[in-house]
Motif scaffolding. Sequence first.
Motif, short mmCIF file in Angstrom:
data_model
loop_
_atom_site.label_atom_id
_atom_site.label_comp_id
_atom_site.label_asym_id
_atom_site.label_seq_id
_atom_site.Cartn_x
_atom_site.Cartn_y
_atom_site.Cartn_z
N ALA A 194 -5.54 -10.07 5.30
CA ALA A 194 -5.23 -9.37 4.04
C ALA A 194 -3.79 -8.86 4.06
CB ALA A 194 -6.21 -8.23 3.80
N MET A 195 -3.36 -8.38 5.20
CA MET A 195 -1.98 -7.92 5.33
C MET A 195 -1.01 -9.09 5.19
SD MET A 195 -2.53 -5.21 8.46
CE MET A 195 -0.95 -4.35 8.31
N ALA A 196 -1.34 -10.23 5.82
CA ALA A 196 -0.49 -11.42 5.72
C ALA A 196 -0.35 -11.87 4.27
CB ALA A 196 -1.06 -12.55 6.58
N GLU A 197 -1.43 -11.82 3.53
CA GLU A 197 -1.40 -12.21 2.12
C GLU A 197 -0.49 -11.28 1.32
OE1 GLU A 197 -5.60 -12.32 1.25
OE2 GLU A 197 -5.85 -14.26 2.26
N ALA A 198 -0.48 -10.00 1.66
CA ALA A 198 0.40 -9.05 0.98
C ALA A 198 1.86 -9.30 1.36
CB ALA A 198 -0.01 -7.61 1.31
N ALA B 128 0.94 -2.07 0.14
CA ALA B 128 2.26 -1.88 -0.48
C ALA B 128 3.36 -2.02 0.58
CB ALA B 128 2.34 -0.53 -1.17
N ASN B 129 3.13 -1.46 1.77
CA ASN B 129 4.11 -1.57 2.85
C ASN B 129 4.27 -3.02 3.31
OD1 ASN B 129 4.66 1.18 2.80
ND2 ASN B 129 3.24 1.66 4.44
N CYS B 130 3.18 -3.77 3.31
CA CYS B 130 3.26 -5.21 3.66
C CYS B 130 4.08 -5.96 2.62
CB CYS B 130 1.87 -5.80 3.81
SG CYS B 130 1.04 -5.33 5.34
N LYS B 131 3.89 -5.64 1.36
CA LYS B 131 4.69 -6.29 0.31
C LYS B 131 6.17 -5.96 0.49
CE LYS B 131 1.20 -6.85 -3.26
NZ LYS B 131 0.78 -6.53 -4.64
N SER B 132 6.47 -4.71 0.85
CA SER B 132 7.86 -4.32 1.10
C SER B 132 8.43 -5.05 2.31
CB SER B 132 7.96 -2.81 1.32
OG SER B 132 7.62 -2.11 0.14
N VAL C 144 4.39 -2.57 10.12
CA VAL C 144 3.30 -2.02 9.30
C VAL C 144 2.01 -2.10 10.10
CG1 VAL C 144 2.00 -2.22 7.16
CG2 VAL C 144 4.45 -2.73 7.17
N LEU C 145 1.33 -0.97 10.21
CA LEU C 145 0.05 -0.88 10.90
C LEU C 145 -1.02 -0.44 9.91
CD1 LEU C 145 2.35 0.16 13.06
CD2 LEU C 145 0.34 0.62 14.41
N ALA C 146 -2.22 -0.94 10.10
CA ALA C 146 -3.36 -0.49 9.30
C ALA C 146 -4.50 -0.18 10.27
CB ALA C 146 -3.79 -1.56 8.31
N ASN C 147 -5.09 0.98 10.11
CA ASN C 147 -6.26 1.34 10.90
C ASN C 147 -7.47 0.76 10.19
OD1 ASN C 147 -8.27 2.47 12.42
ND2 ASN C 147 -7.32 4.48 12.53
N ASP C 148 -8.07 -0.26 10.78
CA ASP C 148 -9.17 -1.03 10.19
C ASP C 148 -8.65 -1.79 8.97
OD1 ASP C 148 -11.17 -0.40 12.11
OD2 ASP C 148 -11.45 1.54 11.15
N ALA C 149 -9.39 -1.80 7.88
CA ALA C 149 -8.97 -2.54 6.68
C ALA C 149 -7.74 -1.87 6.07
CB ALA C 149 -10.11 -2.59 5.67
N PRO C 150 -6.77 -2.67 5.65
CA PRO C 150 -5.56 -2.08 5.07
C PRO C 150 -5.87 -1.37 3.75
CG PRO C 150 -5.52 -4.47 4.84
CD PRO C 150 -6.70 -4.13 5.69
N ASN C 151 -5.39 -0.12 3.63
CA ASN C 151 -5.56 0.62 2.38
C ASN C 151 -4.41 0.26 1.44
OD1 ASN C 151 -3.30 2.07 3.30
ND2 ASN C 151 -4.50 3.84 3.96
N ASP C 152 -4.39 0.89 0.27
CA ASP C 152 -3.37 0.57 -0.73
C ASP C 152 -1.95 0.79 -0.20
OD1 ASP C 152 -5.39 -0.09 -2.51
OD2 ASP C 152 -5.29 1.80 -3.62
N GLU C 153 -1.77 1.84 0.58
CA GLU C 153 -0.44 2.12 1.13
C GLU C 153 -0.01 1.02 2.11
OE1 GLU C 153 2.00 5.53 3.68
OE2 GLU C 153 -0.14 5.81 3.30
N ALA C 154 -0.92 0.58 2.96
CA ALA C 154 -0.60 -0.48 3.91
C ALA C 154 -0.28 -1.79 3.19
CB ALA C 154 -1.74 -0.69 4.90
#
Length: 141
Positions: A17-21, A130-134, A118-128
């Motif tokens: 999910a982070m990679a997709e962002a 957004a940070n992945c998109k940045s 960018v780190l996400a604890n478990d599933a990435p939340n909205d902030e994570a």
Amino acid sequence: MSKVAVVYWSGTGNTQAMAEAVEAGAKESGADVTVFGASEFTKDKVSEFDGIAFGCPSMGVEVLEESEFDPMFTEVEGSLGGKKIALFGSYGWGDGQWMRDWEERCSDDGISLVCDSVLANDAPNDEAIANCKSLGAALAS
């Protein structure tokens, strides 16, 4: 137009999910983006890209995934100098030490990261997300 690679390994879908962002952020910033699973990316592909985002979750005692991702990263890391590089990943325990170790490994190899990891604890939340998109946008610029 810059060419960006997003290279990741995901066991639960969180890092995917982070990679997709990251991909979305780079594309929104005008980059030509190619996404690779860790086993698909080789040292020979590094020269094809202006920027590369690497994503891997924390495994075991806070290490990179050992069967596919770490061997791939070990193969390519000597070729990453002068490239725009960024790191991301998720974790379910610990405090993110695996990312600090990974960042230090990059620094020791002379690899400059273009933005904060960018780190996400478990599933990435909205902030994570957004940070992945940045992160993707930083690679595209």
